[in-house]
Design an enzyme around this catalytic site. Structure first.
Site, PDB file in Angstrom:
ATOM      1  N   HIS A  80       0.843  -1.204   0.000  1.00  0.00           N
ATOM      2  CA  HIS A  80       0.000   0.000   0.000  1.00  0.00           C
ATOM      3  C   HIS A  80       0.874   1.249   0.000  1.00  0.00           C
ATOM      4  N   ASP A 129       8.191  22.360 -25.378  1.00  0.00           N
ATOM      5  CA  ASP A 129       8.063  20.996 -24.863  1.00  0.00           C
ATOM      6  C   ASP A 129       9.089  20.839 -23.755  1.00  0.00           C
ATOM      7  N   TRP A 140       7.307  -0.527   4.248  1.00  0.00           N
ATOM      8  CA  TRP A 140       7.878   0.139   3.064  1.00  0.00           C
ATOM      9  C   TRP A 140       9.297   0.607   3.341  1.00  0.00           C
ATOM     10  N   SER A 152      13.490   5.810 -13.387  1.00  0.00           N
ATOM     11  CA  SER A 152      12.456   6.673 -13.945  1.00  0.00           C
ATOM     12  C   SER A 152      12.461   8.042 -13.268  1.00  0.00           C
ATOM     13  N   SER A 153      12.525   8.050 -11.945  1.00  0.00           N
ATOM     14  CA  SER A 153      12.471   9.327 -11.224  1.00  0.00           C
ATOM     15  C   SER A 153      13.671  10.199 -11.547  1.00  0.00           C
ATOM     16  N   HIS A 162      13.660  10.826   4.326  1.00  0.00           N
ATOM     17  CA  HIS A 162      13.092  12.074   4.770  1.00  0.00           C
ATOM     18  C   HIS A 162      12.958  13.099   3.650  1.00  0.00           C
ATOM     19  N   GLU A 222      12.494  12.405   0.784  1.00  0.00           N
ATOM     20  CA  GLU A 222      11.395  11.840  -0.004  1.00  0.00           C
ATOM     21  C   GLU A 222      10.046  12.399   0.450  1.00  0.00           C
ATOM     22  N   TYR A 224       9.403  15.214   1.578  1.00  0.00           N
ATOM     23  CA  TYR A 224       9.238  16.566   1.041  1.00  0.00           C
ATOM     24  C   TYR A 224       9.078  16.552  -0.467  1.00  0.00           C
ATOM     25  N   SER A 255      -0.042  27.257  -4.054  1.00  0.00           N
ATOM     26  CA  SER A 255       0.351  28.643  -4.283  1.00  0.00           C
ATOM     27  C   SER A 255      -0.159  29.172  -5.613  1.00  0.00           C
ATOM     28  N   HIS A 299      15.322  11.639  12.755  1.00  0.00           N
ATOM     29  CA  HIS A 299      14.161  11.745  13.640  1.00  0.00           C
ATOM     30  C   HIS A 299      13.236  10.544  13.479  1.00  0.00           C
ATOM     31  N   HIS A 300      13.518   9.710  12.491  1.00  0.00           N
ATOM     32  CA  HIS A 300      12.756   8.455  12.368  1.00  0.00           C
ATOM     33  C   HIS A 300      13.381   7.357  13.219  1.00  0.00           C
ATOM     34  N   THR A 334       8.140  26.212   6.906  1.00  0.00           N
ATOM     35  CA  THR A 334       6.816  25.710   6.550  1.00  0.00           C
ATOM     36  C   THR A 334       5.740  26.663   7.055  1.00  0.00           C
ATOM     37  N   LYS A 364       5.196  29.508   4.800  1.00  0.00           N
ATOM     38  CA  LYS A 364       4.324  29.180   3.672  1.00  0.00           C
ATOM     39  C   LYS A 364       2.852  29.284   4.086  1.00  0.00           C
ATOM     40  N   ARG A 369       1.540   0.419  15.266  1.00  0.00           N
ATOM     41  CA  ARG A 369       1.208   0.310  13.848  1.00  0.00           C
ATOM     42  C   ARG A 369       1.627  -1.050  13.319  1.00  0.00           C
TER      43      ARG A 369
HETATM   44  C1  HEA Z   1       0.615   8.980  -0.384  1.00  0.00           C
HETATM   45  C2  HEA Z   1       0.594   8.055   0.441  1.00  0.00           C
HETATM   46  C3  HEA Z   1      -0.572   7.406   1.091  1.00  0.00           C
HETATM   47  C4  HEA Z   1      -1.930   7.501   0.847  1.00  0.00           C
HETATM   48  C5  HEA Z   1      -2.633   8.308  -0.204  1.00  0.00           C
HETATM   49  C6  HEA Z   1      -2.569   6.633   1.797  1.00  0.00           C
HETATM   50  C7  HEA Z   1      -3.947   6.455   1.863  1.00  0.00           C
HETATM   51  C8  HEA Z   1      -4.590   5.652   2.803  1.00  0.00           C
HETATM   52  N1  HEA Z   1      -3.971   4.905   3.780  1.00  0.00           N
HETATM   53 FE1  HEA Z   1      -1.979   4.696   4.056  1.00  0.00          FE
HETATM   54  N2  HEA Z   1       0.020   4.476   4.346  1.00  0.00           N
HETATM   55  C9  HEA Z   1       1.003   5.180   3.707  1.00  0.00           C
HETATM   56  C10 HEA Z   1       0.826   6.117   2.719  1.00  0.00           C
HETATM   57  C11 HEA Z   1      -0.400   6.478   2.183  1.00  0.00           C
HETATM   58  N3  HEA Z   1      -1.624   6.023   2.595  1.00  0.00           N
HETATM   59  C12 HEA Z   1       2.293   4.817   4.226  1.00  0.00           C
HETATM   60  C13 HEA Z   1       3.637   5.377   3.798  1.00  0.00           C
HETATM   61  C14 HEA Z   1       2.055   3.863   5.208  1.00  0.00           C
HETATM   62  C15 HEA Z   1       3.089   3.144   6.097  1.00  0.00           C
HETATM   63  C16 HEA Z   1       3.340   1.780   5.604  1.00  0.00           C
HETATM   64  C17 HEA Z   1       4.237   1.016   6.495  1.00  0.00           C
HETATM   65  O1  HEA Z   1       3.980   0.952   7.706  1.00  0.00           O
HETATM   66  O2  HEA Z   1       5.214   0.438   5.978  1.00  0.00           O
HETATM   67  C18 HEA Z   1       0.610   3.686   5.271  1.00  0.00           C
HETATM   68  C19 HEA Z   1      -0.023   2.841   6.161  1.00  0.00           C
HETATM   69  C20 HEA Z   1      -1.395   2.804   6.358  1.00  0.00           C
HETATM   70  C21 HEA Z   1      -2.040   2.169   7.448  1.00  0.00           C
HETATM   71  C22 HEA Z   1      -1.335   1.476   8.602  1.00  0.00           C
HETATM   72  C23 HEA Z   1      -1.157   0.074   8.303  1.00  0.00           C
HETATM   73  C24 HEA Z   1      -0.402  -0.599   9.371  1.00  0.00           C
HETATM   74  O3  HEA Z   1       0.338   0.048  10.099  1.00  0.00           O
HETATM   75  O4  HEA Z   1      -0.563  -1.820   9.456  1.00  0.00           O
HETATM   76  C25 HEA Z   1      -3.400   2.327   7.280  1.00  0.00           C
HETATM   77  C26 HEA Z   1      -4.427   1.811   8.197  1.00  0.00           C
HETATM   78  O5  HEA Z   1      -5.481   2.257   8.255  1.00  0.00           O
HETATM   79  C27 HEA Z   1      -3.583   3.084   6.078  1.00  0.00           C
HETATM   80  C28 HEA Z   1      -4.803   3.465   5.564  1.00  0.00           C
HETATM   81  C29 HEA Z   1      -4.966   4.299   4.470  1.00  0.00           C
HETATM   82  C30 HEA Z   1      -6.267   4.638   3.929  1.00  0.00           C
HETATM   83  C31 HEA Z   1      -7.571   4.128   4.408  1.00  0.00           C
HETATM   84  C32 HEA Z   1      -6.007   5.491   2.877  1.00  0.00           C
HETATM   85  C33 HEA Z   1      -7.072   6.121   2.016  1.00  0.00           C
HETATM   86  O6  HEA Z   1      -6.773   7.461   1.780  1.00  0.00           O
HETATM   87  C34 HEA Z   1      -7.182   5.374   0.733  1.00  0.00           C
HETATM   88  C35 HEA Z   1      -8.358   5.804  -0.044  1.00  0.00           C
HETATM   89  C36 HEA Z   1      -9.029   4.617  -0.627  1.00  0.00           C
HETATM   90  C37 HEA Z   1      -9.265   4.473  -1.902  1.00  0.00           C
HETATM   91  C38 HEA Z   1      -8.877   5.471  -2.873  1.00  0.00           C
HETATM   92  C39 HEA Z   1      -9.885   3.227  -2.349  1.00  0.00           C
HETATM   93  C40 HEA Z   1     -10.740   3.382  -3.555  1.00  0.00           C
HETATM   94  C41 HEA Z   1     -11.168   2.030  -3.953  1.00  0.00           C
HETATM   95  C42 HEA Z   1     -12.419   1.658  -4.016  1.00  0.00           C
HETATM   96  C43 HEA Z   1     -13.557   2.548  -3.733  1.00  0.00           C
HETATM   97  C44 HEA Z   1     -12.743   0.294  -4.315  1.00  0.00           C
HETATM   98  C45 HEA Z   1     -12.720   0.056  -5.739  1.00  0.00           C
HETATM   99  C46 HEA Z   1     -11.699  -0.955  -5.958  1.00  0.00           C
HETATM  100  C47 HEA Z   1     -11.165  -1.226  -7.138  1.00  0.00           C
HETATM  101  C48 HEA Z   1     -11.550  -0.528  -8.389  1.00  0.00           C
HETATM  102  C49 HEA Z   1     -10.090  -2.269  -7.220  1.00  0.00           C
HETATM  103  N4  HEA Z   1      -2.345   3.358   5.537  1.00  0.00           N
HETATM  104  C1  HEA Z   2       4.249  14.737   2.909  1.00  0.00           C
HETATM  105  C2  HEA Z   2       4.868  14.097   3.777  1.00  0.00           C
HETATM  106  C3  HEA Z   2       5.348  14.591   5.104  1.00  0.00           C
HETATM  107  C4  HEA Z   2       5.538  15.870   5.581  1.00  0.00           C
HETATM  108  C5  HEA Z   2       5.343  17.168   4.856  1.00  0.00           C
HETATM  109  C6  HEA Z   2       6.021  15.722   6.917  1.00  0.00           C
HETATM  110  C7  HEA Z   2       6.356  16.805   7.734  1.00  0.00           C
HETATM  111  C8  HEA Z   2       6.943  16.687   8.976  1.00  0.00           C
HETATM  112  N1  HEA Z   2       7.189  15.519   9.655  1.00  0.00           N
HETATM  113 FE1  HEA Z   2       6.701  13.672   9.039  1.00  0.00          FE
HETATM  114  N2  HEA Z   2       6.475  11.784   8.306  1.00  0.00           N
HETATM  115  C9  HEA Z   2       6.002  11.441   7.077  1.00  0.00           C
HETATM  116  C10 HEA Z   2       5.602  12.312   6.075  1.00  0.00           C
HETATM  117  C11 HEA Z   2       5.691  13.695   6.177  1.00  0.00           C
HETATM  118  N3  HEA Z   2       6.087  14.396   7.267  1.00  0.00           N
HETATM  119  C12 HEA Z   2       5.933  10.025   6.928  1.00  0.00           C
HETATM  120  C13 HEA Z   2       5.469   9.249   5.702  1.00  0.00           C
HETATM  121  C14 HEA Z   2       6.385   9.494   8.134  1.00  0.00           C
HETATM  122  C15 HEA Z   2       6.469   8.040   8.578  1.00  0.00           C
HETATM  123  C16 HEA Z   2       7.401   7.182   7.857  1.00  0.00           C
HETATM  124  C17 HEA Z   2       7.312   5.779   8.355  1.00  0.00           C
HETATM  125  O1  HEA Z   2       7.848   5.515   9.447  1.00  0.00           O
HETATM  126  O2  HEA Z   2       6.701   4.942   7.679  1.00  0.00           O
HETATM  127  C18 HEA Z   2       6.732  10.635   8.968  1.00  0.00           C
HETATM  128  C19 HEA Z   2       7.260  10.512  10.248  1.00  0.00           C
HETATM  129  C20 HEA Z   2       7.752  11.574  10.977  1.00  0.00           C
HETATM  130  C21 HEA Z   2       8.532  11.425  12.159  1.00  0.00           C
HETATM  131  C22 HEA Z   2       9.006  10.110  12.777  1.00  0.00           C
HETATM  132  C23 HEA Z   2       7.996   9.586  13.694  1.00  0.00           C
HETATM  133  C24 HEA Z   2       8.370   8.256  14.206  1.00  0.00           C
HETATM  134  O3  HEA Z   2       8.386   7.289  13.452  1.00  0.00           O
HETATM  135  O4  HEA Z   2       8.667   8.171  15.394  1.00  0.00           O
HETATM  136  C25 HEA Z   2       8.816  12.699  12.611  1.00  0.00           C
HETATM  137  C26 HEA Z   2       9.619  13.001  13.803  1.00  0.00           C
HETATM  138  O5  HEA Z   2      10.165  14.012  13.968  1.00  0.00           O
HETATM  139  C27 HEA Z   2       8.200  13.614  11.668  1.00  0.00           C
HETATM  140  C28 HEA Z   2       8.266  15.001  11.777  1.00  0.00           C
HETATM  141  C29 HEA Z   2       7.797  15.871  10.804  1.00  0.00           C
HETATM  142  C30 HEA Z   2       7.933  17.318  10.899  1.00  0.00           C
HETATM  143  C31 HEA Z   2       8.518  18.093  12.031  1.00  0.00           C
HETATM  144  C32 HEA Z   2       7.395  17.827   9.741  1.00  0.00           C
HETATM  145  C33 HEA Z   2       7.357  19.292   9.359  1.00  0.00           C
HETATM  146  O6  HEA Z   2       7.783  19.470   8.041  1.00  0.00           O
HETATM  147  C34 HEA Z   2       5.990  19.894   9.532  1.00  0.00           C
HETATM  148  C35 HEA Z   2       6.031  21.381   9.465  1.00  0.00           C
HETATM  149  C36 HEA Z   2       4.668  22.020   9.477  1.00  0.00           C
HETATM  150  C37 HEA Z   2       4.090  22.632  10.515  1.00  0.00           C
HETATM  151  C38 HEA Z   2       4.743  22.718  11.847  1.00  0.00           C
HETATM  152  C39 HEA Z   2       2.730  23.224  10.401  1.00  0.00           C
HETATM  153  C40 HEA Z   2       2.631  24.588   9.825  1.00  0.00           C
HETATM  154  C41 HEA Z   2       3.409  25.614  10.531  1.00  0.00           C
HETATM  155  C42 HEA Z   2       2.904  26.665  11.204  1.00  0.00           C
HETATM  156  C43 HEA Z   2       1.460  26.931  11.263  1.00  0.00           C
HETATM  157  C44 HEA Z   2       3.867  27.609  11.794  1.00  0.00           C
HETATM  158  C45 HEA Z   2       3.875  27.758  13.249  1.00  0.00           C
HETATM  159  C46 HEA Z   2       4.318  26.553  13.920  1.00  0.00           C
HETATM  160  C47 HEA Z   2       5.183  26.479  14.933  1.00  0.00           C
HETATM  161  C48 HEA Z   2       6.139  27.507  15.356  1.00  0.00           C
HETATM  162  C49 HEA Z   2       5.186  25.250  15.754  1.00  0.00           C
HETATM  163  N4  HEA Z   2       7.565  12.908  10.705  1.00  0.00           N
HETATM  164 CU   LIG Z   3      11.042  12.570   8.270  1.00  0.00          CU
END
Ligand code: HEA
Ligand code: HEA
Ligand SMILES: [Cu+2]
Ligand code: CUA
Lengths: 291, 411, 535
Positions: free
Chosen positions: C80, C109, C145, C172-173, C256, C258, C260, C271, C305-306, C331, C334, C453
């Site tokens: 997923h 292009d 993942w 590809s990327s 990390h 990634e 962003y 924007s 931080h992960h 952030t 923004k 999780r």
């Molecule tokens: C961009 C990234 C992204 C997005 C969009 C989503 C979207 C969603 N994620 Fe995602 N998720 C991750 C990134 C993302 N996730 C990541 C990185 C993890 C961590 C993995 C890891 O631990 O390694 C995670 C893990 C994760 C978990 C934790 C699993 C676990 O720890 O065991 C769960 C549980 O609820 C969850 C739920 C969902 C749901 C419900 C959505 C919903 O938003 C999805 C919306 C649903 C649909 C769009 C379905 C539409 C389909 C139909 C209506 C049926 C029709 C079917 C067919 C045509 C075949 N996700």
């Molecule tokens: C689009 C993807 C995205 C983005 C943008 C971010 C943004 C941030 N993430 Fe997140 N993060 C993930 C995707 C993302 N993360 C994913 C996928 C994981 C889990 C991976 C995995 O384990 O599977 C993860 C996990 C993750 C962890 C590890 C947790 C753990 O496993 O224990 C941490 C810890 O520091 C973290 C921190 C942050 C912080 C500080 C930001 C900051 O960039 C956020 C900054 C934004 C704000 C703070 C809000 C707006 C700001 C204001 C309104 C200004 C005023 C605010 C203050 C002065 C406080 N993230």
């Molecule tokens: Cu991170």
């Protein structure tokens, strides 16, 4: 390539080679994967994939060369190519950075921790799990994975290799100056020298591997030292081979009267690549062999 | 009429925000308090962490509320339908500096207490006792290093049955469903306990929320951690790092008791160890071995080889008809003791006692669809283990025994 | 570095339309065709990844194991995430880049059209391999993942194929990013200076650098996994002097940045949209650019931080805590800029704007929970729980995914020449927004209360919130079927769109016809046109 100034940015239509390339990659890696797993059809797929990839490269590069020689590309296209090559090389640098990172991490962090140095649980790690293990680099870990071995010294072959590559950098630059002066024959000659040096380097490297396996007991499986040693030098050797092939093709093209004093991007791209490979080697020589 | 229509999105935005924001206190009132927030815990550190958590949470809420309030005000007041003409300003150095500096200051205010707590958490000095915790797929091994007592702890058997797919067990009968173990970790209150974490196979993480301890167990390395529990009680936790198929079924139970109770517990464990020692001396009847073997199998092997011994095709081999379990008995024993390198089949030699090994071998050979007829006695295991017998010697001895069986002599 | 003699066609071809039939799509070098391919591809993958999420949520609907084997559950979790990240968000952003960047820059292009074709046509092969591992004997990847060893190394034969599929995606990327960099630096129309570029272009430029710098590192990391598994190396094994945690460092050095990569282009989209519907120039263009660059820079020094529970030295924990917290500052800039753009505007709330506002609010919620995670002592409690899952879904689903939906509504009239059905669009927004909160908000609660999780079964006290989340998941999932319906309907017909489409829209893309002709800006736009059409 000649800059037919005035004609616009060339946008080709109907690119047929990319999809061939994808199929080639697909076959190649499916074959490789099956081979790794001892599944059926590994080798045939691998061979088929390689053939398709080679055909693709001939086809694609051939097409680009033809277009280039026909003056299809203007200077702006040329800049695109340059940027692409530059950033491609940068991405390669980052690929090597991962392996260098692994080397540094193992040497400065995990190694000493296993040996009991450092805060946190390091002392207990050593006392409880690996008592008797003293960390010194190089090593193959507290489990002495891969058995006894001798590390590869820097003197001898590696030093010769360094000199070879450095010299090849110089010959490559001389060739570059030659084509800049419009002297194609001289370019071909010095390129030939460069390719030769590159070729000798690869042979020396192969011989070094043979030595390592046959006489030093140093293998890819020799713990972290063997792992980093062979992965770094191996990927480097692979890149040298690719670079040498590129330079060789450029040389052949020079023989066919391609390139001019102003337009020789393919040469420059290959030369950049060659220098990149050179610099990586210096890093290797220092961090893998010397210190 | 237009205006009304444009109010609708606004109302919905507010509702969409309001639902979660209001929902929380409401749910708390409805009795969900303990499943809404982090537990306060029973150590000084856990209380500090809780305080820190609440502090940053509140700061975040305030920031969020301010930002959203301005947005919502703007959405309500600066709508085209209200006939406003848009302003044209598009920068202001002052404002931009302010909203760079102010957040930075807020961050400093958060960082300070955070760093203080962190430094305290990482202070491992002056510990009063040490427990080594080794993680296995999928159980824990606790070793009271100073006392010479050690044992395994894993999901309680009835929970293990209930949690199987299609088990048909009514879960509501389990108060602590999949949070119960066979042998909890017993520790005294008021002592600074040092934990040494490591793993035998893959990464795990030993986590007990009430103690605010979570540290990864890393094969080949030891990680330190500590806790000083203030109140007696039972504290439950889970493995917090994905460790394969049964990662969800690796609970932790910590029983914090008074020093006297703890001493009694250690004494009891030592006595039990001596019984085990005696166990491996005597000759066991086949039926005894089979009964005990089934238990051992249920506890240690079912998660992979399954209750019926058929394994899971492609992942875990079947014991029924297995080449090893129906082949040479010493090789069978060795496989279980040494594990299979590079596979999830771990070495059970160190984790199972002589009698446990002997009985599970006997069980696998004579049940689960196998019918080899031979038995393994604990003293053979002991001899092999202590090096008083070599594999080949034991092989010879046992094989003559087996041929004895087939000629009916031993009946 | 822009040229004055740019941009009209090479003279070897005079047919200006697309090739007929399937060949058009297989061989195309046209940035709009390739953009379209990318976008359809990611929409398809969204449903595949979403279907997996629904399997996860169905299993978690109740305590006990009802539907799938735990191993398959782990496989779903892993796959997923891989599908959503590498198969949905990244390709969708590349698709938008393809469609919009040349038009926004006044370029004919992309810089390297053949390479562009290849970047796309590797993806279907990559995912064919990746998804096919689910059907292999040993099952798909099930170690998360993040692919942490030693667990991933326990995978069966499919392991090699998973690694190769990742290599494919990486190729590809990187090729796609190189193309974008070359396009932005080399293909701008004369007069289109860097500081006149739309923010979408800026954010993509910076994203492209993140990709070029980190994807190869990821490739290196998985290559080490491959050799540890098949060639006996010891990178990640203590016995040989390596360290499993070393993988985590290398992985998160990629991982990390990634995340962003998954959000910076979204910032660019938002924007673009907010000023249009506020009818007011973007507030603080310059600081937006600098903030984006700062986020990108910081993203390289926060990776650990992960890994706060892996037992790093105290100094490292403090460093990574502080650096991570710092990211909130740019952030925040923004977020404040967006709010200031809305302030005293003359706003209307068409569907793209609704999704953009939803983005700002819910991304901020996710960002703030991210900030909480950055606080190391607290993260030691949060780590590995559903609180983390809640955090990243808030930034990814009502974050990245919302930006993609907003972008689609915003630009689809330009792509197809037809207006989408506004009413359905609004319904789509409201159902999505309500359900997405029902889906992800309760995860904060269960996470804090101690639900780990990556588990297929949980103890009884978490049952209610999980049931609610699962209901939200199905609601949100089915709401996306509505999205597909709106898109298909719009492609097939509808009210004709004007060239400008939106009243307040600024940017070169709005100066060409709707639908955008197959070739745009074969002659560069005039300087006056450029100056009239930027903020
Ligand atoms: C961009 C990234 C992204 C997005 C969009 C989503 C979207 C969603 N994620 Fe995602 N998720 C991750 C990134 C993302 N996730 C990541 C990185 C993890 C961590 C993995 C890891 O631990 O390694 C995670 C893990 C994760 C978990 C934790 C699993 C676990 O720890 O065991 C769960 C549980 O609820 C969850 C739920 C969902 C749901 C419900 C959505 C919903 O938003 C999805 C919306 C649903 C649909 C769009 C379905 C539409 C389909 C139909 C209506 C049926 C029709 C079917 C067919 C045509 C075949 N996700
Ligand atoms: C689009 C993807 C995205 C983005 C943008 C971010 C943004 C941030 N993430 Fe997140 N993060 C993930 C995707 C993302 N993360 C994913 C996928 C994981 C889990 C991976 C995995 O384990 O599977 C993860 C996990 C993750 C962890 C590890 C947790 C753990 O496993 O224990 C941490 C810890 O520091 C973290 C921190 C942050 C912080 C500080 C930001 C900051 O960039 C956020 C900054 C934004 C704000 C703070 C809000 C707006 C700001 C204001 C309104 C200004 C005023 C605010 C203050 C002065 C406080 N993230
Ligand atoms: Cu991170
Ligand atoms: Cu052990 Cu998860």
């Amino acid at each position: 390539m000649s800059a037919a100034s005035g004609s616009g940015y060339y946008i080709p239509h109907e690119a047929k080679w990319p999809i061939v390339g994808s199929i080639g990659l697909y076959l190649f890696f499916m074959g490789f994967g099956k081979l790794l797993n001892d599944q059926a059809l590994g080798t045939p797929l691998l061979v088929a994939g390689s053939v398709v990839l080679i055909v693709m490269m001939f086809g694609w590069f051939g097409l680009v060369i033809k277009e280039s020689e026909a003056g299809t590309y203007n200077t702006q296209v040329d800049v695109s190519f340059r940027m692409a090559m530059m950033w491609f090389i940068f991405s390669e640098v980052m690929f090597f950075a991962a392996f260098f990172g692994a080397l540094f991490y193992a040497r400065t962090f995990s190694g000493p921790w296993l040996g009991g140095e450092g805060a946190g649980g390091a002392a207990a790690t050593n006392a409880v799990l690996w008592s008797g293990f003293d960390y010194i680099w190089p090593n193959n870990g507290p489990g002495r994975v891969g058995g006894d071995y001798q590390p590869m010294g820097w003197f001898g072959l590696p030093l010769i290799n360094t000199l070879l590559l450095l010299t090849s950098g110089i010959t490559c630059t001389i060739a570059h100056h030659a084509i800049k002066d419009g002297n194609r024959t001289k370019m071909v000659k010095w390129l030939a020298a460069t390719c030769l040096l590159g070729g000798i380097f690869v042979l020396c490297q192969a011989f070094e591997y043979y030595e390592a396996y046959a006489h030093l007991g140093l293998k890819m499986t020799s713990g972290i030292y063997g792992s980093t040693f062979f992965m770094l030098t191996g990927f480097h050797g692979f890149h040298v081979t690719m670079g040498a092939i590129m330079l060789f093709v450029v040389m052949l093209r020079g023989g066919r009267k391609h390139f001019s004093a102003e337009n020789h991007f393919a040469f420059e791209a290959a030369a950049w690549y060659w220098h990149f490979v050179d610099v990586v080697w210096l890093g290797l020589f220092i961090f893998v062999y010397l210190v | 009429m237009r205006t009304r229509k444009h109010w609708l999105p606004m109302a919905l935005v507010i509702a969409a925000l309001g639902i979660p924001l209001l929902g929380m206190p409401l749910a708390a009132i409805a009795g969900y308090g303990d499943v809404l927030n982090m537990p306060v815990g029973v150590t000084e550190i856990s209380k500090k962490v809780y305080g820190l958590h609440m502090l940053i949470f509140k700061i975040c809420c305030v920031i969020g509320a301010l930002v959203f309030a301005v947005m919502i005000y703007s959405m309500v007041m600066h709508r085209k339908s209200k006939g406003v003409t848009p302003a044209t300003f598009h920068e202001s150095t002052t404002v931009e500096i302010v909203w760079t500096v102010v957040p930075f200051v807020i961050l400093l205010l958060m960082a300070w207490p955070a760093a203080k707590v962190l430094i305290q958490m990482e202070d491992f000095s002056d510990s009063e006792m040490t427990v080594k915790v080794t993680a296995y797929q999928w159980r824990w091994h606790y070793d009271y290093i100073d006392e010479g007592v050690n044992y395994y702890s894993q999901l309680a058997a009835d929970h293990n049955v209930a949690r199987q797919k299609d088990s048909g067990v009514d879960l509501s009968g389990f108060e602590n469903y999949i949070r119960e173990v066979d042998n909890p970790l017993v520790v005294p209150v008021g002592k600074k306990i040092r934990f040494l974490h490591t793993a035998a196979d893959v990464l795990h993480a030993w986590w007990v929320p009430a103690l605010a301890v979570k540290k990864d167990s890393i094969p080949g390395f030891i990680n330190e951690n500590w806790a000083r529990i203030e109140e007696p009680g039972v504290y439950r936790g889970k493995c917090a790092e994905l460790c394969g198929r049964d990662h969800g079924f690796m609970p932790i139970v910590v029983r914090a008791v008074s020093q006297e109770e703890f001493d009694a517990f250690i004494a009891e464990q030592k006595a039990a160890g001596q019984t085990a020692e005696l166990d491996s001396e005597r000759q066991w009847a086949k039926s005894e071995l089979l009964a005990r073997g089934e238990e051992v199998y249920q506890r240690n092997c079912v998660s992979c080889h399954q209750a019926n011994g058929k394994g899971i095709p492609g992942m875990f081999p079947s014991i029924h008809g297995s080449e090893i379990a129906t082949g040479d008995i010493v090789r069978h024993l060795q496989t279980v003791m040494d594990g299979v390198e590079g596979s999830p089949m771990q070495a059970f030699g160190s984790s199972l006692s002589d009698i446990d090994l002997a009985s599970v071998i006997t069980y696998q050979r004579n049940d689960l669809g196998n019918d080899m007829g031979d038995v393994m006695q604990p003293y053979y295991v002991k001899r092999l283990r202590s090096g008083t017998t070599s594999v080949s010697a034991l092989d010879l001895e046992l094989n003559s025994l087996t041929s004895g069986i087939s000629t009916g002599v031993s009946n | 570095m822009s040229y004055s003699d740019t941009a009209h066609h090479g003279d070897d071809h005079d047919h200006h339309g697309p090739a007929p039939g399937l060949k058009r799509w297989l061989y195309t070098t046209n940035h709009k065709d390739i953009g379209t391919l990318y976008l359809w591809f990611s929409l398809l993958m969204f449903f595949i990844g979403g279907a997996m999420a629904l399997i996860i949520r169905a299993e978690l609907f109740q305590p006990g194991i009802q539907i799938v084997d735990p191993m398959f559950f782990n496989s779903m979790t892993t796959m997923h995430a891989i599908v959503m990240i590498f198969g949905v968000v990244m390709p969708a952003f590349v698709g938008l880049a393809n469609w919009m960047i040349p038009m926004m820059l006044g370029a004919p292009d992309m810089a390297l059209p053949r390479l562009n074709n290849w970047s796309f046509w590797i993806m279907p092969f990559a995912f064919t391999i990746m998804l096919s591992t689910l059907f292999m004997d040993s099952g798909g990847p099930a170690g998360g993942w993040t692919l942490y060893p030693p667990l991933t190394l326990q995978m069966g034969d499919s392991f090699a194929f998973v690694i190769f599929a990742i290599h494919f995606m990486g190729i590809s990327s990187v090729m796609g990013s190189i193309n974008i960099v070359a396009t932005i630096f080399n293909m701008r129309a004369p007069g289109m200076t860097l500081m006149k570029m739309p923010l979408f272009v800026w954010t993509w430029l910076i994203t492209a650098y993140l990709l070029i710098a980190t994807i190869p590192v990821f490739a290196g990391a998985v290559t080490m996994l491959l050799t540890d598994r098949y060639f006996g190396t010891s990178f990640f094994s203590a016995a040989g002097g390596g360290d499993p945690v070393m993988f985590q460092h290398i992985f998160w050095f990629f991982g990390h940045p990634e995340v962003y990569i998954l959000i910076l282009p979204a910032f660019g989209i938002i924007s673009s949209i907010i000023p249009t519907f506020a009818r007011k120039p973007l507030f603080g263009y310059d600081s937006m650019v600098y903030a984006t660059a700062s986020i990108a820079f910081l993203s390289f020094i926060v990776w650990a931080h992960h890994m706060f529970t892996t037992g790093m030295p105290l100094a490292a924990e403090l460093f990574f805590m502080f650096s991570t917290m710092m990211i909130s500052v740019p952030t925040g800039v923004k977020v404040f800029n967006w709010v200031a753009t809305m302030w005293k505007g003359a706003m209307t709330f068409e569907t793209p704007m609704l999704f953009a506002i939803g983005f700002v609010i819910m991304f901020t919620i996710g960002g703030l929970s991210g900030l909480m995670l950055a606080i190391t002592p607290a993260d030691i409690q949060y780590h590995g729980t559903y609180f983390v899952v809640a955090h990243f879904h808030y930034v990814l689903v009502p974050g990245a995914i919302y930006s993609l939906i907003a972008a689609t509504y915003y630009w689809i009239p330009k792509w197809t020449g037809n207006m989408y059905d506004e009413k359905l669009g609004k319904i789509h927004f409201w159902t999505s927004t309500i359900f997405v909160n029902v889906l992800f908000f309760p995860m904060h609660f269960v996470g804090l209360a101690g639900m780990p999780r990556r588990i297929p079964d949980y103890s009884l006290q978490f049952a209610d919130w999980n049931m609610i989340a699962s209901i939200g998941a199905f609601g949100f999932g089915f709401a996306q079927l509505l999205f597909v319906w709106v898109v298909v309907k719009c492609v097939r017909g509808g009210a004709k769109a004007t060239d400008e489409v939106w009243e307040g829209a600024v940017g070169l893309e709005w100066t060409v016809a709707s639908p955008a002709p197959y070739h745009t800006f074969e002659t560069a736009p005039s300087r006056q046109l450029i100056d009239k059409n930027h903020f």
